[in-house]
Write a protein that holds these residues in place. Structure first.
Motif, PDB file in Angstrom:
ATOM      1  N   GLY A   1      -7.728  12.653   4.950  1.00 40.55           N
ATOM      2  CA  GLY A   1      -6.476  12.496   4.209  1.00 40.55           C
ATOM      3  C   GLY A   1      -5.940  13.783   3.614  1.00 40.55           C
ATOM      4  O   GLY A   1      -4.796  14.163   3.878  1.00 40.55           O
ATOM      5  N   PRO A   2      -6.753  14.487   2.792  1.00 35.90           N
ATOM      6  CA  PRO A   2      -6.254  15.738   2.210  1.00 35.90           C
ATOM      7  C   PRO A   2      -5.838  16.773   3.257  1.00 35.90           C
ATOM      8  O   PRO A   2      -4.837  17.474   3.071  1.00 35.90           O
ATOM      9  CB  PRO A   2      -7.463  16.241   1.399  1.00 35.90           C
ATOM     10  CG  PRO A   2      -8.195  15.005   1.034  1.00 35.90           C
ATOM     11  CD  PRO A   2      -8.047  14.092   2.215  1.00 35.90           C
TER      12      PRO A   2
ATOM     13  N   GLY B   1       0.811  -1.218   0.000  1.00 36.26           N
ATOM     14  CA  GLY B   1       0.000   0.000   0.000  1.00 36.26           C
ATOM     15  C   GLY B   1       0.838   1.259   0.000  1.00 36.26           C
ATOM     16  O   GLY B   1       0.466   2.270  -0.604  1.00 36.26           O
ATOM     17  N   VAL B   2       1.985   1.216   0.684  1.00 32.53           N
ATOM     18  CA  VAL B   2       2.857   2.387   0.801  1.00 32.53           C
ATOM     19  C   VAL B   2       3.469   2.765  -0.544  1.00 32.53           C
ATOM     20  O   VAL B   2       3.636   3.960  -0.844  1.00 32.53           O
ATOM     21  CB  VAL B   2       3.969   2.141   1.857  1.00 32.53           C
ATOM     22  CG1 VAL B   2       5.169   3.048   1.640  1.00 32.53           C
ATOM     23  CG2 VAL B   2       3.418   2.356   3.255  1.00 32.53           C
ATOM     24  N   ILE B   3       3.809   1.779  -1.362  1.00 29.66           N
ATOM     25  CA  ILE B   3       4.462   2.057  -2.653  1.00 29.66           C
ATOM     26  C   ILE B   3       3.612   3.001  -3.526  1.00 29.66           C
ATOM     27  O   ILE B   3       4.091   4.064  -3.929  1.00 29.66           O
ATOM     28  CB  ILE B   3       4.827   0.750  -3.388  1.00 29.66           C
ATOM     29  CG1 ILE B   3       5.963   0.044  -2.640  1.00 29.66           C
ATOM     30  CG2 ILE B   3       5.226   1.029  -4.839  1.00 29.66           C
ATOM     31  CD1 ILE B   3       6.220  -1.384  -3.078  1.00 29.66           C
ATOM     32  N   PRO B   4       2.316   2.670  -3.786  1.00 33.00           N
ATOM     33  CA  PRO B   4       1.519   3.628  -4.572  1.00 33.00           C
ATOM     34  C   PRO B   4       1.161   4.890  -3.785  1.00 33.00           C
ATOM     35  O   PRO B   4       1.116   5.983  -4.349  1.00 33.00           O
ATOM     36  CB  PRO B   4       0.255   2.840  -4.941  1.00 33.00           C
ATOM     37  CG  PRO B   4       0.161   1.766  -3.923  1.00 33.00           C
ATOM     38  CD  PRO B   4       1.572   1.419  -3.546  1.00 33.00           C
ATOM     39  N   TYR B   5       0.910   4.729  -2.472  1.00 34.47           N
ATOM     40  CA  TYR B   5       0.483   5.891  -1.663  1.00 34.47           C
ATOM     41  C   TYR B   5       1.575   6.963  -1.583  1.00 34.47           C
ATOM     42  O   TYR B   5       1.356   8.122  -1.948  1.00 34.47           O
ATOM     43  CB  TYR B   5       0.086   5.438  -0.253  1.00 34.47           C
ATOM     44  CG  TYR B   5      -0.131   6.596   0.684  1.00 34.47           C
ATOM     45  CD1 TYR B   5      -1.190   7.479   0.488  1.00 34.47           C
ATOM     46  CD2 TYR B   5       0.719   6.828   1.760  1.00 34.47           C
ATOM     47  CE1 TYR B   5      -1.390   8.559   1.330  1.00 34.47           C
ATOM     48  CE2 TYR B   5       0.536   7.906   2.603  1.00 34.47           C
ATOM     49  CZ  TYR B   5      -0.531   8.763   2.386  1.00 34.47           C
ATOM     50  OH  TYR B   5      -0.712   9.845   3.214  1.00 34.47           O
TER      51      TYR B   5
ATOM     52  N   TYR C   1       2.447  16.123  -5.448  1.00 30.74           N
ATOM     53  CA  TYR C   1       2.827  17.385  -4.812  1.00 30.74           C
ATOM     54  C   TYR C   1       3.981  18.062  -5.556  1.00 30.74           C
ATOM     55  O   TYR C   1       3.931  19.263  -5.848  1.00 30.74           O
ATOM     56  CB  TYR C   1       3.217  17.123  -3.357  1.00 30.74           C
ATOM     57  CG  TYR C   1       3.511  18.383  -2.570  1.00 30.74           C
ATOM     58  CD1 TYR C   1       2.499  19.287  -2.265  1.00 30.74           C
ATOM     59  CD2 TYR C   1       4.800  18.676  -2.127  1.00 30.74           C
ATOM     60  CE1 TYR C   1       2.756  20.438  -1.543  1.00 30.74           C
ATOM     61  CE2 TYR C   1       5.071  19.823  -1.406  1.00 30.74           C
ATOM     62  CZ  TYR C   1       4.036  20.706  -1.110  1.00 30.74           C
ATOM     63  OH  TYR C   1       4.302  21.852  -0.402  1.00 30.74           O
ATOM     64  N   GLU C   2       5.011  17.292  -5.883  1.00 30.51           N
ATOM     65  CA  GLU C   2       6.171  17.842  -6.597  1.00 30.51           C
ATOM     66  C   GLU C   2       5.779  18.310  -8.008  1.00 30.51           C
ATOM     67  O   GLU C   2       6.285  19.317  -8.496  1.00 30.51           O
ATOM     68  CB  GLU C   2       7.281  16.786  -6.693  1.00 30.51           C
ATOM     69  CG  GLU C   2       7.902  16.386  -5.371  1.00 30.51           C
ATOM     70  CD  GLU C   2       8.791  17.461  -4.776  1.00 30.51           C
ATOM     71  OE1 GLU C   2       9.486  18.155  -5.540  1.00 30.51           O
ATOM     72  OE2 GLU C   2       8.774  17.627  -3.541  1.00 30.51           O
TER      73      GLU C   2
ATOM     74  N   ILE D   1      -5.382  11.661  -3.986  1.00 31.80           N
ATOM     75  CA  ILE D   1      -5.000  10.694  -5.033  1.00 31.80           C
ATOM     76  C   ILE D   1      -4.278   9.494  -4.419  1.00 31.80           C
ATOM     77  O   ILE D   1      -4.606   8.343  -4.700  1.00 31.80           O
ATOM     78  CB  ILE D   1      -4.120  11.378  -6.105  1.00 31.80           C
ATOM     79  CG1 ILE D   1      -4.945  12.401  -6.886  1.00 31.80           C
ATOM     80  CG2 ILE D   1      -3.509  10.350  -7.056  1.00 31.80           C
ATOM     81  CD1 ILE D   1      -4.137  13.354  -7.737  1.00 31.80           C
ATOM     82  N   GLY D   2      -3.292   9.771  -3.550  1.00 34.50           N
ATOM     83  CA  GLY D   2      -2.502   8.697  -2.942  1.00 34.50           C
ATOM     84  C   GLY D   2      -3.321   7.741  -2.103  1.00 34.50           C
ATOM     85  O   GLY D   2      -3.205   6.517  -2.217  1.00 34.50           O
TER      86      GLY D   2
END
Length: 335
Positions: free
Chosen positions: A298-299, A199-203, A211-212, A242-243
């Protein structure tokens, strides 16, 4: 006389060269150390501020994720209100101490690692000092999130347990560690680790990438080097939306596996956990339970987190710059 002139020239060259070789490298090394320390401090503060701001919503979301109750905004409000009436206002922040113990090192490592991975990938792809292209931008975020998750996972497990159990069961963080180790074994502290990393990889990848990207687009179109704080909050909010939407089903699976020991369930693998959730509660209502609350929580959290990190970095750089000017302006002592 000729010899005296030559010797004077040689002596002058020696005196001129030696200070450069002895002081130049340590200065660069100190700058790198300061940069890493700044990233760690900024990341720690960013994580603490963001998570504390949304702690009541986070706790409510976890309680729905680990139960078979249907989620709705009305039910979420009722749960928050009942918790407030039965256990008091500060009970809405129950488990936040465990969250801080996890989030402070997690955010510090993640933001610091992201800065380092950006630098490494920038030099590898030939973008040193410039914005990365999309793919390396995503990779830098994914690697940063994975690094932080691997190093702090047991603390996340403890936080989840504290969030869904009454005070009587676990009195503090240390008590959770002791009871889990004795009653369920040390391996339990890493239950749900695989879905966490998946889950962390796509998030993390999508969050940092979004953001960047927004910051780069803003700089290209507005002509300003830096966005304003409200713009940073907006970019961070979009990144969080999105994440978290992309990785949410794995977040539900992770919570189920983490709290299985105290909720009367047995989950042996990711696929079996997903199958059971879908069979009992349905695909959308099971794997996406609480997502609408995450679209609020989240946002806000991610927006606050990115903004706090960036502003802290800018502040620390300014402080260091003014300190360097003051120290260079001081007259050197006579020898």
């Amino acid at each position: 006389m000729g010899n005296g002139v030559r010797e004077g020239q040689v002596d002058f060259k020696r005196q001129d060269v030696e200070p450069i070789t002895s002081t130049h490298l340590p200065s660069e090394d100190n700058q790198e150390k300061k940069k890493v320390l700044n990233s760690l401090m900024s990341g720690a503060l960013a994580g603490a501020v963001a998570k504390t701001a949304v702690a009541p919503l986070d706790r409510t979301k976890i309680m729905f994720q680990v139960s078979s109750k249907r989620f709705s905004a009305k039910e979420a409000y009722r749960l928050i209100y009942r918790t407030y009436l039965n256990e008091g206002f500060w009970s809405l922040w129950r488990g936040n101490s465990a969250t801080m113990v996890r989030v402070i090192p997690y955010a510090a490592i993640q933001f610091c690692a992201h800065e380092e991975y950006k630098q490494l990938l920038g030099s590898y792809y030939g973008f040193q000092g410039k914005a990365l292209t999309p793919f390396p931008r995503f990779i830098a975020g994914s690697l940063a999130g994975t690094t932080a998750a691997m190093l702090t996972y047991p603390l996340d497990m403890v936080r989840a347990r504290m969030a869904v159990t009454p005070k009587e069961m676990y009195s503090n963080i240390v008590h959770v560690f002791i009871r889990i180790s004795r009653e369920e074994g040390l391996k339990t502290l890493y239950r749900g680790f695989t879905p966490t990393i998946l889950g962390v990889i796509p998030y993390a990848g999508l969050s940092f990438f979004t953001y960047e990207t927004f910051k780069k687009l803003h700089a290209d179109h507005s002509g300003k080097l830096q966005p304003s704080p409200p713009e940073r909050l907006l970019f961070g909010a979009c990144a969080g939306l999105i994440g978290q939407s992309a990785s949410y089903p794995l977040d539900v699976v992770r919570r189920r596996m983490q709290t299985a020991g105290v909720m009367g369930h047995t989950y042996s693998s990711i696929l079996l956990t997903m199958q059971e959730i879908i069979r009992e509660e349905g695909l959308i209502r099971g794997l996406y339970k609480g997502l609408s609350m995450n679209w609020v929580k989240g946002p806000i959290a991610v927006g606050i987190s990115f903004t706090t990190f960036d502003l802290m970095q800018i502040l620390l750089r300014k402080l260091q710059h003014s300190t360097n000017i003051e120290s260079s302006a001081e007259p050197s002592p006579l020898k």
